[in-house]
Design a protein around this motif. Structure first.
Motif, short mmCIF file in Angstrom:
data_model
loop_
_atom_site.label_atom_id
_atom_site.label_comp_id
_atom_site.label_asym_id
_atom_site.label_seq_id
_atom_site.Cartn_x
_atom_site.Cartn_y
_atom_site.Cartn_z
N PRO A 47 76.08 49.64 105.84
CA PRO A 47 77.37 49.95 105.24
C PRO A 47 78.12 48.68 104.92
CG PRO A 47 77.44 50.30 107.60
CD PRO A 47 76.03 49.98 107.26
N PRO A 48 78.94 48.67 103.87
CA PRO A 48 79.68 47.46 103.54
C PRO A 48 80.76 47.20 104.60
CG PRO A 48 80.41 49.24 102.16
CD PRO A 48 79.27 49.77 102.96
N ALA A 49 81.01 45.92 104.89
CA ALA A 49 82.01 45.57 105.91
C ALA A 49 83.39 45.62 105.24
CB ALA A 49 81.72 44.18 106.46
N LYS A 50 83.78 46.82 104.91
CA LYS A 50 85.03 46.97 104.17
C LYS A 50 85.92 47.93 104.93
CE LYS A 50 86.69 48.25 99.58
NZ LYS A 50 86.35 48.69 98.24
N TYR A 51 86.99 47.40 105.46
CA TYR A 51 87.91 48.23 106.25
C TYR A 51 89.31 48.06 105.71
CZ TYR A 51 83.81 47.85 109.13
OH TYR A 51 82.52 47.84 109.56
N GLY A 52 89.95 49.15 105.45
CA GLY A 52 91.31 49.11 104.92
C GLY A 52 91.38 48.42 103.58
N GLY A 53 90.30 48.50 102.81
CA GLY A 53 90.29 47.88 101.49
C GLY A 53 90.02 46.39 101.53
N ARG A 54 89.83 45.79 102.69
CA ARG A 54 89.57 44.35 102.75
C ARG A 54 88.14 44.12 103.23
NH1 ARG A 54 93.93 41.22 102.25
NH2 ARG A 54 92.89 39.44 103.21
#
Lengths: 394, 365
Positions: A47-54
């Motif tokens: 999964p992409p390391a993308k949390y809260g759009g960042r």
């Protein structure tokens, strides 16, 4: 049957988070439940390391000019409000243990993307202490090194209108680090060429050529001398070429290639080659377009991507003196943003860099000017501010 | 007593004079050199070189030999015995381009020569030619390449289906030999520095051994500066600023690539000389371009590469005066641009080009 429905309900829950990455797992009802679970696992991308759009990206400062240039990249990204957070992992090249580099590899596995400076290899150490950069590339199976050499309009070079894409096999070949001293005074070094890796890199090259609208792919080899090794590589390239009839394929021996590159580099379009020849050819091409400070490079694997400067120089002699050229590292950062699909930010920063490159008084010493690194970076940030929509304070 | 003293001094004078005459005689003694014309344009350019040497009155006598491979007893391929005997006797050779027929069953001719005479060093001086314009000016470097082992050992195995292993062999003896030769060459030709080119960060043991031997040779030749540089850094800097390099010494594969890169800097293989130094004092100088079968026999060939290799040969033999004369004549004709062969940008014939150089050599006398 209960397990099957349990899996189905699980898929329904986790599907929205993974946004279609699972593919058509739910629809494969004909498979048994166990087969369904393994099929899902095979099709999974990390999964992409993308949390809260960042996004979170691993940053490895490295040695020499790496730390200062990566600081500038962080500065420019912060200024442009790029939604990327950097996780800094230090690797101490003087130590013999591999814990540092293993930490870095774990961090990259976690985040999926990395931006790195070159880690120095002290070749006077024992042969068991392997090159850290090489360890990183082989552990993460970053099989393709891609470098795009383009003549920049603002830079004076001997040759004009160069536009070459170099795709270099990044994991095997001469860089297998397999050496032994069978008899005292006789050292053997093994060069490994495998069919799988050669097919993989050739396929990557042709796919990239088609994607970018390129018409010709040249394979660089030395099959007249290394008949089995490079012969296998060439054969794999030819096999893949037959599946892409719209792209012309030819081959050239590496010594003739270097001769042609210094006399008529405009004849080359896309080049694909094994590891060592890739090293030579990419350095020659980088020199032709203006030097190591201008060209970014990318290492792509199936699941991970690591971005760095194309010629991987440590730059010990110019470290800490504010004269290094930040262009290569910043353009590598832009390539990373493209990979993360933040295309707008990437083109904004890239345009600012190219505009700054046109001003000769801001050239650094390696391209014949007298500017300092900080001057160049300030100018880039000013360009971003004048054209971009949203920036923090200068 | 006085008469005895007088006859004694007369005898001494005669002996001294005759010794001087003998010394002068040996200096202008004709030396025999084995000439291998080769295939394709080989015979034409060899004739051109012989004509020019004749005009320069160089004390060289040519002994022509053919080196088409023959199968000796036991099925082993070898060069004809009269060629081998001639080379062993004369020690110095000049060779034109040789063709290797595909699927002839024997290895390449150049490889055969290399193995027969143990030609361990390939020396290629690359100097910018004033009249032949390339994007690079002021190139003046020499590449010395180990010619027997390294990546070209020819040892390859198919381990399992789809996995091939090539072995790169580096031995202490060969590395020592080439390092010693490089420093000797630098000393004999007034070169300031020797740079070892390697990739020891990746190939730690093999290139590490090569580097160690180079360092040891550097210790013995403290008057020549020694530096080490990675292969990729050399390539990068070579295309940006070739003037920073002097003598480069390296193993086989890097040498192959770099020597051709440097040849490209000065204008290609048609103007680059090359020499192979072997054990037992054997030295074969050659032109490294191909046989050019499409222009063979049409009087269109450019003899510059073979001529400059022959000049290198004269320097190796100590005949510096004649070497300088012929080299100056050749460069003058190229700079004048009046009579040039097609590959140099003119449209004269090979014979016209040769005649112009012969005339200039005679004028320089």
């Amino acid at each position: 049957m209960a397990a099957h429905s349990a899996v189905l309900s699980m898929s329904k829950i986790i599907n929205p988070f993974w946004g279609g990455r699972l593919g058509n797992t739910v629809k494969c009802c004909t498979l048994s439940s166990m087969q369904l679970i393994t099929y899902e696992m095979l099709m999974l991308q990390p999964p992409p390391a993308k949390y809260g759009g960042r996004h979170t990206v691993t940053l490895i400062p490295g040695d020499g000019i790496g730390p200062e240039l990566l600081n500038h990249v962080k500065e420019v990204f912060r200024f442009s409000c790029v939604p990327v957070d950097f996780e800094v992992v230090h690797v101490n090249s003087a130590l013999e243990s591999e814990d540092d580099i293993n930490n870095a590899i774990t961090a990259i596995r976690r985040n999926g993307v990395a931006l790195k400076g070159n880690i120095e290899t002290n070749h006077t150490m024992a042969p068991s202490v392997k090159s850290r950069n090489n360890l990183l590339r082989t552990s993460l199976d970053l099989y393709a090194n891609v470098m795009h050499c383009q003549s920049l309009p603002g830079v004076q070079t001997r040759h004009k209108n160069i536009d070459i894409m170099i795709i270099r096999e990044n994991t095997e070949g001469e860089y297998s680090s397999l050496e032994h001293e069978s008899v005292s005074g006789v050292v053997e070094c093994l060069k490994i060429i495998t069919r799988n890796n050669s097919l993989r890199i050739a396929d990557y090259a042709f796919r990239l050529a088609r994607e970018k609208g390129r018409s010709r792919v040249t394979a660089v080899h030395k099959a007249n001398i290394m008949k089995l090794g490079d012969g296998l590589f060439l054969q794999c390239c030819r096999e893949v070429a037959s599946g892409y009839p719209d792209i012309t394929f030819d081959s050239m021996i590496v010594d003739n290639t270097t001769m042609q590159l210094v006399s008529k580099p405009q004849q080359f379009d896309v080049m694909v080659m094994p590891n060592l020849y890739g090293n030579v050819v990419s350095n020659v091409c980088a020199g032709l377009v203006g030097g190591p400070g201008l060209v970014p490079g990318a290492n792509y694997g199936r699941d991970y991507a690591v971005f760095e400067t194309a010629t991987r120089n440590t730059g010990k002699s110019i470290a800490g003196r504010n004269i290094a050229n930040p262009t290569a590292m910043l353009l590598a950062g832009c390539m990373m943003l493209d990979h993360l699909r933040l295309y707008d930010y990437a083109s904004m920063i890239r345009n600012a860099i190219l505009t700054t490159m046109n001003e000769t008084r801001l050239h650094t010493a390696d391209i014949g000017g007298q500017g300092t690194t900080s001057e160049v970076v300030q100018s880039i940030m000013r360009n971003i501010q004048s054209k971009g929509p949203l920036t923090t304070d200068l | 007593y006085v008469s005895f003293l007088w006859s004694y001094t007369k005898k001494c004078v005669i002996i001294i004079l005759s010794l001087n005459v003998m010394f002068l005689y040996s200096a202008s003694q004709i030396q025999t050199v084995t000439l291998i014309p080769g295939d394709g344009i080989g015979p034409e350019i060899s004739t051109a070189v012989m004509e020019i040497f004749d005009a320069a009155k160089a004390p060289i006598q040519w002994e022509e030999r053919n080196v088409t491979a023959i199968q000796g007893p036991g099925g082993k391929w070898m060069i004809p015995p009269d060629a081998k005997e001639s080379m062993d006797r004369n020690k110095i050779g000049l060779k034109g381009p040789l063709k290797t027929p595909i699927a002839a069953g024997h290895p390449s001719m150049n490889l055969l020569l290399r193995k027969t005479f143990d030609l361990y060093a390939n020396v290629r001086p690359c100097v910018s030619i004033e009249g032949y314009k390339t994007p690079y000016t002021d190139v003046d470097l020499v590449t010395i390449r180990e010619n027997t082992e390294g990546e070209y050992s020819g040892i390859e195995h198919l381990i399992v289906d789809g996995v091939v292993q090539s072995i790169k062999l580096i031995t202490e003896q060969a590395s020592q030999r080439i390092a010693e030769y490089a420093f000797e060459y630098a000393r004999n030709n007034q070169r300031a520095s020797v740079t070892a080119v390697h990739k020891a960060n990746i190939m730690r043991m093999s290139d590490g051994l090569f580097l160690r031997k180079c360092r040891e040779a550097a210790e013995k030749h403290k008057d020549v500066k020694f530096t080490e540089m990675y292969l990729d850094t050399v390539c990068l800097n070579m295309v940006q600023d070739p003037t920073q390099f002097d003598v480069l010494v390296m193993p086989n594969l890097y040498g192959d690539i770099l020597s051709d890169l440097c040849a490209g800097l000065i204008g290609g293989l048609g103007v680059t000389p090359s020499g192979n130094i072997g054990a037992n004092g054997v030295a074969i100088f050659e032109s490294v371009h191909g046989t050019a079968p499409d222009i063979a026999g049409k009087d269109m060939a450019n003899p510059t590469a073979l001529l400059l290799s022959a000049v290198m040969m004269l320097r190796h033999m100590g005949l510096h005066g004649h070497a300088k004369k012929i080299e100056t004549a050749c460069f003058d004709i190229i700079r004048d641009k009046k009579v040039l062969t097609k590959d140099l940008g003119g449209n004269s014939k090979c014979s016209e080009f040769t005649k112009a150089i012969c005339q200039r050599v005679r004028d320089l006398d």
